[in-house]
Design an enzyme around this catalytic site. Structure first.
Site, PDB file in Angstrom:
ATOM      1  CE  LYS A 272      -3.675  -2.745   1.950  1.00 22.88           C
ATOM      2  NZ  LYS A 272      -4.889  -2.794   2.781  1.00 22.88           N
TER       3      LYS A 272
ATOM      4  N   GLY B 288      -7.530  -4.991   6.946  1.00 20.56           N
ATOM      5  CA  GLY B 288      -6.962  -4.061   7.913  1.00 20.56           C
ATOM      6  C   GLY B 288      -7.764  -3.898   9.187  1.00 20.56           C
TER       7      GLY B 288
END
Length: 251
Positions: free
Chosen positions: A12, A173
């Site tokens: 990311k 997440g």
């Protein structure tokens, strides 16, 4: 057909170039496991240094996105031409964060998958449902629509080479993860969708990962399922020891 397990780290928006090179030097060797394909999908700025560092190793480097046009007036975008020129092997397409934050539709995702193949890149096509869709019993329908949309216009040979990542959005997440049994059920269904679009041989060849709070502690549970061929891993791929453990757990 024996499918080679694939562990792909999705960094990311993390790591500078120096941090990326330091990470790579710590994982090379340890993350090179016979019978497992290991991939690191890094921010664009890190790709040249990582491709150079990966030469002579078994670790493949991937990007996290691409534009569907080869070039043009698209400020801030990166094309498949540019990625292929760098020597990148993989590219994540249609991650839920791209869909949610940047408005990517199934049509845009499909254009990007097609562009990846045009330039010799292997797309990691992400599909998965939101929490409200899961609670409404729409999980399989959402995955069907996204899988069909993403693979539209591909040949059977291209579809077989595509890596599909099933990532339930509510598990990304959050620390929550789909049980191995639930993930296996959805991934087996996605494989049925591929078979309906093409044939059983194509469905048997395509590799389907699970993603969503995968860690060294639970990766073997997922890998023990018949249809789960690897994992697309976010946070747990950012630490060298954790990444090595994930690759080792995929054996």
């Amino acid at each position: 057909m024996a499918r080679t397990p694939i562990i792909a780290g999705n960094w990311k928006m993390f790591k500078t170039v120096s941090e990326a090179v330091s990470f790579f030097n710590e994982v090379k060797g340890g993350a090179e496991v016979d019978g497992v394909e290991s991939v690191i999908c890094a921010p664009f700025t890190n790709l040249p240094a990582l491709v150079e560092a990966a030469k002579g190793t078994k670790i493949a480097i991937g990007a996290q996105n691409l534009h569907f046009e080869d070039n043009g007036a698209y400020t801030g975008e990166i094309s498949g031409v540019m990625l292929a020129d760098l020597g990148v092997k993989y590219v994540i397409v249609g991650h839920s964060e791209r869909r949610a934050y940047f408005g990517e539709t199934d049509e845009i995702v499909n254009k990007k998958v097609v562009a990846a193949f045009k330039h010799g890149l292997t797309p990691i096509l992400c599909v998965g449902e939101k929490l409200e869709e899961r609670e409404a019993g729409e999980t399989k329908n959402v995955c069907k629509v996204q899988t069909e949309g993403g693979l539209k216009g591909l040949s059977a040979e291209q579809a077989a080479k595509t890596v599909i990542a099933y990532e339930p959005i509510w598990a990304i997440g959050t620390g929550k993860s789909s049980t191995a049994g639930d993930a296996e059920d959805v991934i087996a269904y996605i494989r049925e969708v591929v078979a309906s679009l093409y044939d059983q041989a194509t469905a048997d060849a395509v590799r389907i990962q699970y993603g969503g709070s995968v860690k060294p502690a639970n990766v073997q549970e997922y890998m023990g399922q018949a249809n789960i061929d690897g994992a697309l891993v976010g946070g747990a791929s950012l630490e060298p020891a954790s990444y090595i453990a994930l690759v080792e757990g995929a054996k």
